[in-house]
Write an enzyme that holds these catalytic residues in place. Structure first.
Site, mmCIF file in Angstrom:
data_model
loop_
_atom_site.group_PDB
_atom_site.id
_atom_site.type_symbol
_atom_site.label_atom_id
_atom_site.label_comp_id
_atom_site.label_asym_id
_atom_site.label_seq_id
_atom_site.Cartn_x
_atom_site.Cartn_y
_atom_site.Cartn_z
ATOM 1 N N HIS A 1 56.732 34.354 60.586
ATOM 2 C CA HIS A 1 56.471 33.544 59.397
ATOM 3 C C HIS A 1 57.421 32.349 59.455
ATOM 4 C CE1 HIS A 1 54.327 36.675 56.841
ATOM 5 N NE2 HIS A 1 54.941 37.476 57.699
ATOM 6 N N HIS B 1 53.926 38.426 64.466
ATOM 7 C CA HIS B 1 53.806 37.071 63.940
ATOM 8 C C HIS B 1 55.141 36.637 63.357
ATOM 9 C CE1 HIS B 1 52.467 40.061 60.996
ATOM 10 N NE2 HIS B 1 53.024 39.302 60.052
HETATM 11 P P1 AMP Z 1 53.169 40.753 57.281
HETATM 12 O O1 AMP Z 1 53.312 41.417 55.941
HETATM 13 O O2 AMP Z 1 54.465 40.254 57.857
HETATM 14 O O3 AMP Z 1 52.389 41.596 58.254
HETATM 15 O O4 AMP Z 1 52.352 39.434 57.020
HETATM 16 C C1 AMP Z 1 50.983 39.301 57.190
HETATM 17 C C2 AMP Z 1 50.612 37.952 56.659
HETATM 18 O O5 AMP Z 1 49.310 37.621 57.153
HETATM 19 C C3 AMP Z 1 50.541 37.864 55.140
HETATM 20 O O6 AMP Z 1 51.446 36.851 54.693
HETATM 21 C C4 AMP Z 1 49.078 37.487 54.853
HETATM 22 O O7 AMP Z 1 48.949 36.608 53.784
HETATM 23 C C5 AMP Z 1 48.653 36.872 56.165
HETATM 24 N N1 AMP Z 1 47.236 36.942 56.490
HETATM 25 C C6 AMP Z 1 46.451 38.052 56.488
HETATM 26 N N2 AMP Z 1 45.198 37.742 56.882
HETATM 27 C C7 AMP Z 1 45.203 36.402 57.144
HETATM 28 C C8 AMP Z 1 44.202 35.483 57.597
HETATM 29 N N3 AMP Z 1 42.952 35.865 57.853
HETATM 30 N N4 AMP Z 1 44.561 34.189 57.750
HETATM 31 C C9 AMP Z 1 45.826 33.787 57.486
HETATM 32 N N5 AMP Z 1 46.808 34.612 57.071
HETATM 33 C C10 AMP Z 1 46.497 35.896 56.890
#
Ligand code: AMP
Length: 115
Positions: free
Chosen positions: A103, A101
């Site tokens: 950001h 993903h």
């Molecule tokens: P990372 O630490 O780069 O893997 O980021 C994962 C991101 O996914 C975090 O910023 C979380 O807040 C976000 N996240 C986790 N579950 C969800 C969800 N169901 N909907 C939207 N964002 C999410």
């Protein structure tokens, strides 16, 4: 792997878990982060399951589509003054969800270096 049913972002891409989608295409979905770190915090994912940006980069046309949607999000969210794109990668990179993903973060002054 096209989809991993234990993967939360695969479930979001499939519409099985709700998310606030801001834009999408045949191959990519962009939705708001559940725990935003800035006024704008959108995650851009390929629908197809890839663990991280290193495996996504092996599919250049999909990587390019992710980046096209990143720019579409920035335009749609009116981030013309600047924004940050982050691919946390692996444990030391702070990656918590194992589906690649981008950001897209903006709407405030960014600091460098990150924590
Ligand atoms: P990372 O630490 O780069 O893997 O980021 C994962 C991101 O996914 C975090 O910023 C979380 O807040 C976000 N996240 C986790 N579950 C969800 C969800 N169901 N909907 C939207 N964002 C999410």
């Amino acid at each position: 792997m096209i989809a991993d049913m234990s993967c939360i972002f695969c479930a979001i891409a499939a519409g099985d878990i709700p998310a606030e989608v801001v834009t999408q295409s045949d191959a990519v979905v962009a939705f708001r982060d559940l725990n935003p770190v800035a006024p704008v915090h959108v995650l851009v994912i390929p629908r197809e399951h890839h663990a991280d940006v290193t495996t996504l980069s092996a599919v250049p046309e999909l990587m390019a589509e992710v980046m096209r949607v990143v720019n579409e999000v920035a335009a749609q969210e009116e981030l013309g003054d600047g924004f940050r794109v982050v691919f946390n990668t692996g444990p030391l990179g702070g990656q918590e969800v194992g589906h690649v993903h981008a950001h897209v973060i903006g709407g405030r002054q960014m600091k460098w270096p990150p924590g």
